[in-house]
Design an enzyme around this catalytic site. Structure first.
Site, PDB file in Angstrom:
ATOM      1  N   ASP A  42       0.837  -1.200   0.000  1.00 16.56           N
ATOM      2  CA  ASP A  42       0.000   0.000   0.000  1.00 16.56           C
ATOM      3  C   ASP A  42       0.874   1.254   0.000  1.00 16.56           C
ATOM      4  O   ASP A  42       0.620   2.216  -0.746  1.00 16.56           O
ATOM      5  CB  ASP A  42      -0.919  -0.018   1.226  1.00 16.56           C
ATOM      6  CG  ASP A  42      -1.705   1.269   1.388  1.00 16.56           C
ATOM      7  OD1 ASP A  42      -2.636   1.500   0.602  1.00 16.56           O
ATOM      8  OD2 ASP A  42      -1.378   2.056   2.301  1.00 16.56           O
ATOM      9  N   GLU A 114      -2.060  -5.380  -3.677  1.00 15.23           N
ATOM     10  CA  GLU A 114      -1.124  -4.580  -2.874  1.00 15.23           C
ATOM     11  C   GLU A 114      -0.037  -5.466  -2.273  1.00 15.23           C
ATOM     12  O   GLU A 114       1.131  -5.073  -2.211  1.00 15.23           O
ATOM     13  CB  GLU A 114      -1.876  -3.832  -1.775  1.00 15.23           C
ATOM     14  CG  GLU A 114      -2.709  -2.673  -2.294  1.00 15.23           C
ATOM     15  CD  GLU A 114      -3.358  -1.872  -1.186  1.00 15.23           C
ATOM     16  OE1 GLU A 114      -3.552  -0.657  -1.373  1.00 15.23           O
ATOM     17  OE2 GLU A 114      -3.680  -2.456  -0.121  1.00 15.23           O
TER      18      GLU A 114
END
Length: 223
Positions: A42, A114
């Site tokens: 992320d 992610e």
């Protein structure tokens, strides 16, 4: 399905196969799972997208850059990228999650993508991860227009057609799958006059419509 198909889609072959397996492992399956890699990925995704926007729009103020980044890194955008990679085919899920349609759940797919970005960084460094992210996001980045980038796909498609005095698209439910608590919807977007028909899928009809509209925009952009 062999993980090598996923690597072909990413344009990257992992040196550490254990990292790839961990990135694809949901916590319902076993440990180690991908939540720590998701945390790392992320941050990397946000940094890469911020850098690309900074380069692409040298005169845009910070607030507008932040809004564009939020648009690109939100769950819906990650979900679209994951579907393009057929990422659900490679997930390692527990039996219960598998039966409830977890391999198509937007949140799981977005989180896994992610995690893959995080695994990429650990496997080959920031430059390699940035190259893959930039390639995956190239289409979305090219479609951005300052002041319009945060509009959803249906709105942008409507404005595209209205600007050319064409009839608005029609959206039709093409199918549903999964248990009642975890349904996946497939919606068709049809623009008869341009002979365009695209489909999108998602955990809600609205999400599926947005994906179908995004794909229609991509089709029109190529025509």
């Amino acid at each position: 399905m062999s993980d090598s198909r996923l690597e072909q889609g990413l344009g990257y072959q992992f040196r550490d196969r254990a990292l790839l397996q961990t990135a694809l492992t949901h916590r319902s399956h076993s440990s180690p799972h991908n939540e720590r890699l998701e945390f790392l990925g992320d941050a990397i995704l946000n940094a890469v997208i911020a850098h690309r926007l900074f380069e692409r729009f040298p005169l845009l103020p910070e607030g507008d850059l932040s809004r564009l980044r939020a648009h690109l890194v939100r769950q819906d955008s990650l979900h679209q990228q994951a579907l393009a990679l057929s990422l659900g085919n490679f997930l390692r899920l527990g039996d219960g999650e598998q039966r409830s349609g977890g391999q198509q759940r937007p949140s799981i797919l977005a989180d896994t993508l992610e995690a893959l970005f995080g695994a990429l960084w650990l496997d080959a460094g920031f430059a390699a991860a940035a190259e893959v992210i930039t390639r995956l996001y190239e289409g979305m980045l090219n479609q951005l227009v300052p002041g319009q980038g945060t509009k959803d796909a249906k709105t942008r498609l409507q404005e595209y057609l209205q600007g050319r005095r064409l009839a608005l698209p029609q959206y039709a439910l093409a199918g549903t799958e999964g248990e009642a608590h975890a349904q996946q919807f497939t919606v068709a977007c049809v623009i008869d006059i341009l002979h365009v028909r695209t489909e999108g899928c998602g955990g809600s009809r609205r999400a599926a419509e947005q994906m179908a509209a995004e794909r229609a925009l991509e089709t029109l952009d190529k025509s």
